[in-house]
Design a protein around this motif. Structure first.
Motif, PDB file in Angstrom:
ATOM      1  N   GLU A  21      -3.918   6.840 -21.647  1.00 54.81           N
ATOM      2  CA  GLU A  21      -2.518   6.412 -21.531  1.00 54.81           C
ATOM      3  C   GLU A  21      -1.591   7.516 -21.034  1.00 54.81           C
ATOM      4  O   GLU A  21      -0.447   7.247 -20.642  1.00 54.81           O
ATOM      5  CB  GLU A  21      -2.021   5.886 -22.872  1.00 54.81           C
ATOM      6  N   HIS A  22      -2.058   8.763 -21.037  1.00 55.67           N
ATOM      7  CA  HIS A  22      -1.230   9.852 -20.534  1.00 55.67           C
ATOM      8  C   HIS A  22      -1.153   9.866 -19.009  1.00 55.67           C
ATOM      9  O   HIS A  22      -0.310  10.552 -18.436  1.00 55.67           O
ATOM     10  CB  HIS A  22      -1.773  11.206 -21.009  1.00 55.67           C
ATOM     11  N   PHE A  23      -2.048   9.132 -18.339  1.00 55.31           N
ATOM     12  CA  PHE A  23      -2.131   9.167 -16.881  1.00 55.31           C
ATOM     13  C   PHE A  23      -1.684   7.834 -16.277  1.00 55.31           C
ATOM     14  O   PHE A  23      -2.067   6.769 -16.748  1.00 55.31           O
ATOM     15  CB  PHE A  23      -3.568   9.468 -16.433  1.00 55.31           C
ATOM     16  N   VAL A  24      -0.867   7.951 -15.235  1.00 53.06           N
ATOM     17  CA  VAL A  24      -0.351   6.770 -14.537  1.00 53.06           C
ATOM     18  C   VAL A  24      -0.553   6.976 -13.043  1.00 53.06           C
ATOM     19  O   VAL A  24      -0.267   8.050 -12.510  1.00 53.06           O
ATOM     20  CB  VAL A  24       1.154   6.563 -14.827  1.00 53.06           C
ATOM     21  N   SER A  25      -1.031   5.932 -12.363  1.00 50.66           N
ATOM     22  CA  SER A  25      -1.164   5.973 -10.913  1.00 50.66           C
ATOM     23  C   SER A  25      -0.041   5.157 -10.280  1.00 50.66           C
ATOM     24  O   SER A  25       0.211   4.021 -10.677  1.00 50.66           O
ATOM     25  CB  SER A  25      -2.523   5.404 -10.474  1.00 50.66           C
ATOM     26  N   VAL A  26       0.658   5.768  -9.314  1.00 49.65           N
ATOM     27  CA  VAL A  26       1.724   5.076  -8.593  1.00 49.65           C
ATOM     28  C   VAL A  26       1.180   4.686  -7.219  1.00 49.65           C
ATOM     29  O   VAL A  26       0.813   5.560  -6.427  1.00 49.65           O
ATOM     30  CB  VAL A  26       2.965   5.975  -8.439  1.00 49.65           C
ATOM     31  N   PRO A  27       1.107   3.383  -6.922  1.00 49.76           N
ATOM     32  CA  PRO A  27       0.424   2.955  -5.695  1.00 49.76           C
ATOM     33  C   PRO A  27       1.231   3.149  -4.421  1.00 49.76           C
ATOM     34  O   PRO A  27       2.436   2.885  -4.378  1.00 49.76           O
ATOM     35  CB  PRO A  27       0.163   1.470  -5.945  1.00 49.76           C
ATOM     36  N   LEU A  28       0.551   3.644  -3.392  1.00 46.98           N
ATOM     37  CA  LEU A  28       1.051   3.548  -2.037  1.00 46.98           C
ATOM     38  C   LEU A  28       0.665   2.177  -1.513  1.00 46.98           C
ATOM     39  O   LEU A  28      -0.085   1.438  -2.162  1.00 46.98           O
ATOM     40  CB  LEU A  28       0.470   4.642  -1.149  1.00 46.98           C
ATOM     41  N   GLN A  29       1.178   1.845  -0.345  1.00 47.71           N
ATOM     42  CA  GLN A  29       0.860   0.565   0.265  1.00 47.71           C
ATOM     43  C   GLN A  29       0.148   0.806   1.595  1.00 47.71           C
ATOM     44  O   GLN A  29       0.510   1.701   2.356  1.00 47.71           O
ATOM     45  CB  GLN A  29       2.145  -0.235   0.499  1.00 47.71           C
ATOM     46  N   LEU A  30      -0.885   0.019   1.860  1.00 40.04           N
ATOM     47  CA  LEU A  30      -1.658   0.141   3.083  1.00 40.04           C
ATOM     48  C   LEU A  30      -1.430  -1.092   3.948  1.00 40.04           C
ATOM     49  O   LEU A  30      -1.191  -2.184   3.437  1.00 40.04           O
ATOM     50  CB  LEU A  30      -3.152   0.268   2.765  1.00 40.04           C
ATOM     51  N   GLN A  31      -1.516  -0.905   5.266  1.00 40.42           N
ATOM     52  CA  GLN A  31      -1.356  -2.039   6.165  1.00 40.42           C
ATOM     53  C   GLN A  31      -2.398  -1.989   7.263  1.00 40.42           C
ATOM     54  O   GLN A  31      -2.558  -0.975   7.947  1.00 40.42           O
ATOM     55  CB  GLN A  31       0.044  -2.065   6.784  1.00 40.42           C
ATOM     56  N   VAL A  32      -3.128  -3.084   7.415  1.00 40.58           N
ATOM     57  CA  VAL A  32      -4.058  -3.273   8.522  1.00 40.58           C
ATOM     58  C   VAL A  32      -3.632  -4.566   9.215  1.00 40.58           C
ATOM     59  O   VAL A  32      -3.781  -5.657   8.659  1.00 40.58           O
ATOM     60  CB  VAL A  32      -5.519  -3.391   8.044  1.00 40.58           C
ATOM     61  N   ASP A  33      -3.057  -4.443  10.421  1.00 45.46           N
ATOM     62  CA  ASP A  33      -2.489  -5.598  11.129  1.00 45.46           C
ATOM     63  C   ASP A  33      -1.494  -6.301  10.214  1.00 45.46           C
ATOM     64  O   ASP A  33      -0.546  -5.681   9.749  1.00 45.46           O
ATOM     65  CB  ASP A  33      -3.606  -6.534  11.602  1.00 45.46           C
ATOM     66  N   ASP A  34      -1.723  -7.570   9.903  1.00 45.40           N
ATOM     67  CA  ASP A  34      -0.783  -8.315   9.048  1.00 45.40           C
ATOM     68  C   ASP A  34      -1.153  -8.254   7.568  1.00 45.40           C
ATOM     69  O   ASP A  34      -0.477  -8.868   6.733  1.00 45.40           O
ATOM     70  CB  ASP A  34      -0.729  -9.784   9.483  1.00 45.40           C
ATOM     71  N   ALA A  46     -14.667  -2.096   0.191  1.00 43.52           N
ATOM     72  CA  ALA A  46     -15.539  -2.749   1.174  1.00 43.52           C
ATOM     73  C   ALA A  46     -14.743  -3.686   2.074  1.00 43.52           C
ATOM     74  O   ALA A  46     -14.912  -3.694   3.304  1.00 43.52           O
ATOM     75  CB  ALA A  46     -16.665  -3.495   0.469  1.00 43.52           C
ATOM     76  N   GLU A  47     -13.868  -4.478   1.483  1.00 45.30           N
ATOM     77  CA  GLU A  47     -13.035  -5.403   2.258  1.00 45.30           C
ATOM     78  C   GLU A  47     -12.080  -4.631   3.158  1.00 45.30           C
ATOM     79  O   GLU A  47     -11.857  -4.996   4.320  1.00 45.30           O
ATOM     80  CB  GLU A  47     -12.269  -6.323   1.308  1.00 45.30           C
ATOM     81  N   PHE A  48     -11.501  -3.564   2.629  1.00 44.33           N
ATOM     82  CA  PHE A  48     -10.578  -2.746   3.413  1.00 44.33           C
ATOM     83  C   PHE A  48     -11.280  -2.136   4.625  1.00 44.33           C
ATOM     84  O   PHE A  48     -10.767  -2.191   5.749  1.00 44.33           O
ATOM     85  CB  PHE A  48      -9.981  -1.639   2.540  1.00 44.33           C
ATOM     86  N   LEU A  49     -12.464  -1.564   4.416  1.00 42.61           N
ATOM     87  CA  LEU A  49     -13.204  -0.950   5.522  1.00 42.61           C
ATOM     88  C   LEU A  49     -13.610  -2.006   6.559  1.00 42.61           C
ATOM     89  O   LEU A  49     -13.637  -1.723   7.760  1.00 42.61           O
ATOM     90  CB  LEU A  49     -14.435  -0.215   4.996  1.00 42.61           C
ATOM     91  N   ARG A  50     -13.890  -3.223   6.103  1.00 42.85           N
ATOM     92  CA  ARG A  50     -14.209  -4.304   7.034  1.00 42.85           C
ATOM     93  C   ARG A  50     -13.001  -4.630   7.901  1.00 42.85           C
ATOM     94  O   ARG A  50     -13.120  -4.771   9.139  1.00 42.85           O
ATOM     95  CB  ARG A  50     -14.657  -5.555   6.272  1.00 42.85           C
ATOM     96  N   LEU A  51     -11.833  -4.739   7.281  1.00 40.44           N
ATOM     97  CA  LEU A  51     -10.611  -5.037   8.035  1.00 40.44           C
ATOM     98  C   LEU A  51     -10.314  -3.949   9.061  1.00 40.44           C
ATOM     99  O   LEU A  51      -9.935  -4.232  10.199  1.00 40.44           O
ATOM    100  CB  LEU A  51      -9.419  -5.176   7.073  1.00 40.44           C
ATOM    101  N   VAL A  52     -10.491  -2.691   8.638  1.00 40.03           N
ATOM    102  CA  VAL A  52     -10.235  -1.559   9.547  1.00 40.03           C
ATOM    103  C   VAL A  52     -11.203  -1.602  10.725  1.00 40.03           C
ATOM    104  O   VAL A  52     -10.814  -1.412  11.883  1.00 40.03           O
ATOM    105  CB  VAL A  52     -10.351  -0.217   8.788  1.00 40.03           C
ATOM    106  N   ALA A  53     -12.481  -1.871  10.441  1.00 37.94           N
ATOM    107  CA  ALA A  53     -13.501  -1.888  11.491  1.00 37.94           C
ATOM    108  C   ALA A  53     -13.252  -3.003  12.500  1.00 37.94           C
ATOM    109  O   ALA A  53     -13.532  -2.839  13.699  1.00 37.94           O
ATOM    110  CB  ALA A  53     -14.883  -2.052  10.868  1.00 37.94           C
ATOM    111  N   GLU A  54     -12.705  -4.123  12.041  1.00 35.52           N
ATOM    112  CA  GLU A  54     -12.493  -5.269  12.922  1.00 35.52           C
ATOM    113  C   GLU A  54     -11.170  -5.215  13.676  1.00 35.52           C
ATOM    114  O   GLU A  54     -10.958  -5.971  14.628  1.00 35.52           O
ATOM    115  CB  GLU A  54     -12.552  -6.566  12.097  1.00 35.52           C
ATOM    116  N   SER A  55     -10.281  -4.307  13.255  1.00 40.08           N
ATOM    117  CA  SER A  55      -8.953  -4.258  13.874  1.00 40.08           C
ATOM    118  C   SER A  55      -8.924  -3.298  15.064  1.00 40.08           C
ATOM    119  O   SER A  55      -9.470  -2.198  15.000  1.00 40.08           O
ATOM    120  CB  SER A  55      -7.917  -3.805  12.836  1.00 40.08           C
TER     121      SER A  55
END
Length: 279
Positions: A21-34, A46-55
């Protein structure tokens, strides 16, 4: 003293840190096309790398807002620490500082300090762990800041990637001369300067020779390894990361070893097959 350690999502959390509970992650946002992807515990590599490979387009990232950081600073903890990826590579550090200023303006005084990692990925993890170690030892807030800033100064970051295209297209290699690999299959060994910009440390033909070169550079440059943690993150290439770990352990003794798969932002820039080492 109660404390919180806030790390932007470029930093990987071990399984222990995810539950602490002492650690918190603050998310960045990623965008691949839409596709808009939040870099939190829902991230599917895995899904992210697939989107990147296909874009045909370069994926992008955006940092958390100052308001998001301020929201995370608003809790019962007496000491708040934020760890961000290098201010030379992202606006996350500036957002965290602006969030701190907003907190002070709207809510009053509080012990908040933002660490510029001058690194990324698993380097941020090491800084968070060092902060935790200092808190558990009972140091005062001001002492912890001094010790951790000195620790950051002593960190060294190394990485070998299958491709530098994402870094190049997103302007992260602006201080480097144009690097031409092409059909020669030249792989650069990269690192971070003390200011937190990316630099080239060497090169070799093929990924395995580049990894060997990186390993030898680490062995040459590491000092007092027995008192340091070896931290390795990898993008979808665990066997490669284990090889790097094993080769380094043959040549140096470390206090501990951390090995993590890259989270979202690190996956974006490391690309499939990338290895990052910080010590």
């Amino acid at each position: 003293m109660s404390y919180k350690i806030i790390v932007d999502s470029c930093g990987e959390f071990t399984e222990r840190l995810k539950k602490d509970e002492h650690f918190v992650s603050v998310p960045l946002q990623l965008q691949v096309d839409d596709h808009i992807i939040v870099d939190d515990d829902t991230f599917n590599q895995a899904e992210f790398l697939r989107l990147v490979a296909e874009s045909p387009n370069c994926p992008k990232s955006s940092c958390p807002s100052p308001e998001k950081y301020m929201q995370e600073y608003t809790n019962e903890a007496e000491n708040i620490y934020a760890v961000t990826l290098s201010s030379q590579l992202s606006g996350s550090y500036n957002s965290a500082v602006l969030g701190k200023n907003l907190y002070h303006e709207e809510k009053g005084d509080k012990n908040i300090h933002v660490f510029d990692s001058r690194s990324a990925s698993i380097g941020e993890t090491l800084i968070a762990l060092k902060t935790e170690e200092c808190e558990k030892s009972g140091m005062k807030f001001s002492e912890i800041i001094k010790v951790v800033e000195e620790y950051i100064e002593g960190l060294n970051t190394y990485f070998v990637l299958e491709s530098l295209e994402t870094l190049r297209k997103n302007g992260r290699l602006s201080n480097l001369k144009a690097f031409v690999a092409g059909a020669l299959n030249i792989k650069p060994v990269m690192g971070a300067t003390k200011e937190g910009t990316i630099c080239q440390l060497g090169q070799a033909r093929g990924i395995n020779k580049a990894l060997d070169k990186m390993i030898n550079l680490i062995v040459e440059q590491v000092k007092d390894s027995e008192n340091k943690i070896l931290a390795i993150s990898h993008c979808n290439c665990r066997e490669r990361a284990l090889m790097v770990k094993d080769e380094l352990l043959k040549k140096c003794k470390f206090k501990d070893v951390i090995l993590c798969d890259t989270a979202g932002v690190s996956s974006l820039y490391a690309n499939d097959g990338g290895i990052i080492v910080v010590v």
